[in-house]
Enzyme design. Structure first.
Site, PDB file in Angstrom:
ATOM      1  N   GLU A 185       0.798  -1.240   0.000  1.00 30.10           N
ATOM      2  CA  GLU A 185       0.000   0.000   0.000  1.00 30.10           C
ATOM      3  C   GLU A 185       0.824   1.280   0.000  1.00 30.10           C
ATOM      4  OE1 GLU A 185      -2.663  -0.483   3.336  1.00 30.10           O
ATOM      5  OE2 GLU A 185      -3.643  -2.220   2.446  1.00 30.10           O
ATOM      6  N   ASN A 212       2.079  -5.107  -3.181  1.00 27.94           N
ATOM      7  CA  ASN A 212       0.696  -5.458  -2.856  1.00 27.94           C
ATOM      8  C   ASN A 212      -0.124  -4.203  -2.539  1.00 27.94           C
ATOM      9  OD1 ASN A 212      -1.270  -7.581  -2.159  1.00 27.94           O
ATOM     10  ND2 ASN A 212      -1.000  -6.952  -0.023  1.00 27.94           N
ATOM     11  N   HIS A 225     -10.365  -5.962  -1.678  1.00 29.50           N
ATOM     12  CA  HIS A 225     -11.340  -5.701  -0.614  1.00 29.50           C
ATOM     13  C   HIS A 225     -12.480  -4.931  -1.285  1.00 29.50           C
ATOM     14  CE1 HIS A 225      -8.782  -7.034   2.660  1.00 29.50           C
ATOM     15  NE2 HIS A 225      -7.794  -6.320   2.167  1.00 29.50           N
ATOM     16  N   GLU A 259      -6.179 -10.608  -0.961  1.00 31.73           N
ATOM     17  CA  GLU A 259      -6.899 -10.328   0.298  1.00 31.73           C
ATOM     18  C   GLU A 259      -8.399 -10.199   0.083  1.00 31.73           C
ATOM     19  OE1 GLU A 259      -5.250  -7.056   2.524  1.00 31.73           O
ATOM     20  OE2 GLU A 259      -3.182  -7.590   2.041  1.00 31.73           O
ATOM     21  N   ASP A 309     -12.247  -9.950   0.107  1.00 38.51           N
ATOM     22  CA  ASP A 309     -13.473 -10.093   0.891  1.00 38.51           C
ATOM     23  C   ASP A 309     -14.524  -9.182   0.257  1.00 38.51           C
ATOM     24  OD1 ASP A 309     -12.502  -7.628   1.959  1.00 38.51           O
ATOM     25  OD2 ASP A 309     -11.925  -8.557   3.855  1.00 38.51           O
TER      26      ASP A 309
HETATM   27  C1  XIL Z   1      -5.535  -5.955   8.815  1.00 40.13           C
HETATM   28  C2  XIL Z   1      -5.830  -7.088   9.784  1.00 40.13           C
HETATM   29  O1  XIL Z   1      -6.773  -7.948   9.218  1.00 40.13           O
HETATM   30  C3  XIL Z   1      -6.355  -6.516  11.063  1.00 40.13           C
HETATM   31  O2  XIL Z   1      -6.548  -7.553  12.011  1.00 40.13           O
HETATM   32  C4  XIL Z   1      -5.394  -5.472  11.599  1.00 40.13           C
HETATM   33  O3  XIL Z   1      -5.938  -4.888  12.729  1.00 40.13           O
HETATM   34  C5  XIL Z   1      -5.118  -4.412  10.568  1.00 40.13           C
HETATM   35  O4  XIL Z   1      -4.657  -5.017   9.380  1.00 40.13           O
HETATM   36  N1  XIL Z   1      -4.721  -4.580   3.974  1.00 40.13           N
HETATM   37  C6  XIL Z   1      -3.652  -5.360   4.387  1.00 40.13           C
HETATM   38  C7  XIL Z   1      -3.749  -6.161   5.622  1.00 40.13           C
HETATM   39  O5  XIL Z   1      -2.647  -5.444   3.654  1.00 40.13           O
HETATM   40  O6  XIL Z   1      -2.518  -6.291   6.273  1.00 40.13           O
HETATM   41  C8  XIL Z   1      -4.770  -5.585   6.575  1.00 40.13           C
HETATM   42  O7  XIL Z   1      -4.924  -6.478   7.662  1.00 40.13           O
HETATM   43  C9  XIL Z   1      -6.087  -5.357   5.864  1.00 40.13           C
HETATM   44  C10 XIL Z   1      -5.919  -4.377   4.738  1.00 40.13           C
END
Ligand code: XIL
Length: 365
Positions: free
Chosen positions: A175, A216, A252, A282, A284
């Site tokens: 990020e 990523n 996401h 990731e 969802d």
């Molecule tokens: C998130 C975790 O799921 C949480 O438990 C934590 O509090 C914060 O981070 N993008 C990412 C992940 O690359 O590392 C993040 O994970 C979610 C968003």
């Protein structure tokens, strides 16, 4: 099949109730009454996401967290049966691995890696350089550019070397780009400058030349300002000979806001055309903020999972499809948005949702 099974279980349950009633009415309430087995609708090992993915030489993955892994048998069972790839949710981030300068704690990460090893799962190391999850000594330390470079170099060397031979895929930088395509302000970009990106990849490569190294990010899955910026950034890195192997598309999304699959396909194609690997890292799908009845939202969620998996499978160099968890019981989304949601493929009671069966059907084909 499922219905028949449930009907059977229901019958068993009714029979037990009957037995309990008889036992009680006969004045034998102290008799140990065996309980019906927990509902088992999860598919048998030969009919799993993992087995179908494996047959295609593909990785289907989820993030995992140590707390749930240690406490819940069902969590462990599904994790091992359904997935051949795992990403530690928090255990490998900077604050978790170097809580004090120069003092490394890999215990939780090691627990996850040990589980993955026993169950022949690949681990995606996540992550080495991020603007979040930084320990307070780092945030408040007022380090010079030289000092911060030394700190980052040492951190990457320690962590990647610790897992050499066990972890061959790393999210090196996470990020680093804003939605408008500019470089995100972070301790790394402010103190070291934009060069931190190249340096991080070079240092990770130095620590493990075998590892495949990924950039990523979220919101850069389809076509637009942000994914253009990511594309140009990684193209520049490749031109400069920086050891980058792939791009992770986080994914996401929600049922009301997701990139058109044809845009994701075009983006994956332009990245892989450069010689890079792509992974969905990731995924969802939030179902709140939508007024349709819940069944319709669950169907829409399933459709988005189906489309994104199909899109990845359409390109040979899109090698993995990883979700940010598998059960709504342990999703990070309610914590992040402040309200309940159901973004994953199993519900909070570990029952597979329509999205699970959507993925299974795509992998089966
Ligand atoms: C998130 C975790 O799921 C949480 O438990 C934590 O509090 C914060 O981070 N993008 C990412 C992940 O690359 O590392 C993040 O994970 C979610 C968003």
């Amino acid at each position: 099949m499922r219905l028949t099974h449930e009907t059977l279980l229901h019958r068993t349950f009714v029979s037990w109730l009957f037995l309990i009633l008889i036992a009680t009415s006969c004045g034998q309430a102290s008799v140990q009454v065996p309980r019906p087995k927990p509902v088992q609708v999860a598919p048998t090992p030969g009919n799993t996401l993992r087995s179908f993915a494996q047959a295609r030489g593909f990785y289907i993955g989820t993030t995992a967290n140590v707390g749930a892994l240690q406490k819940e048998q069902q969590y462990r069972n599904i994790l091992a049966a359904e997935f051949n790839m795992m990403t530690p949710e928090v255990s490998m981030k900077f604050d978790a691995t170097e809580p004090e300068q120069g003092h490394y704690t890999f215990t939780n990460g090691d627990t996850l890696v040990a589980f993955a090893k026993v169950h022949s799962m690949q681990v995606r190391g996540h992550n080495l350089v991020w603007y979040l999850a930084l320990p307070s000594w780092l945030k408040t330390g007022h380090f010079t550019r030289e000092e911060l470079m030394t700190i980052l170099h040492a951190h990457i060397l320690a962590e990647v070397s610790h897992y050499r031979g066990e972890i061959n895929i790393w999210d090196v930088v996470n990020e680093a780009i804003n939605n408008d395509g500019s470089l995100r302000a972070s301790i790394w970009s402010r103190v070291i400058g934009p060069n931190f990106l190249d340096l991080a990849f070079r240092w990770a490569h130095e620590a493990n030349p075998q590892a495949r190294l990924f950039y990523n990010d979220y919101g850069a899955e389809g076509l637009g300002q942000k994914s253009d910026a990511v594309y140009h950034m990684v193209a520049g890195m490749m031109k400069r000979g920086v050891p980058i192997n792939g791009v992770g598309l986080q994914m996401h999304v929600s049922v009301v806001e997701y990139p058109p699959p044809q845009d994701v396909l075009a983006n994956i194609r332009r990245l892989t055309a450069m010689g890079l690997e792509v992974q969905i890292t990731e995924m969802d799908v939030k179902i709140q903020n939508d007024h349709r009845p819940v069944q319709e939202r669950l169907a829409a969620e399933a459709q988005i999972y189906r489309d994104m998996l199909s899109t990845c499978l359409a390109v040979a160099r899109c090698t993995a499809f990883v979700m940010w968890g598998f059960t709504d019981r342990h999703s990070w989304i309610p914590g992040a948005t402040g309200h309940p949601d159901a973004p994953l493929i199993y519900d909070a009671g570990y029952q597979p949702k329509p999205a699970y069966f959507a993925l299974l059907n795509v992998l089966k084909q």
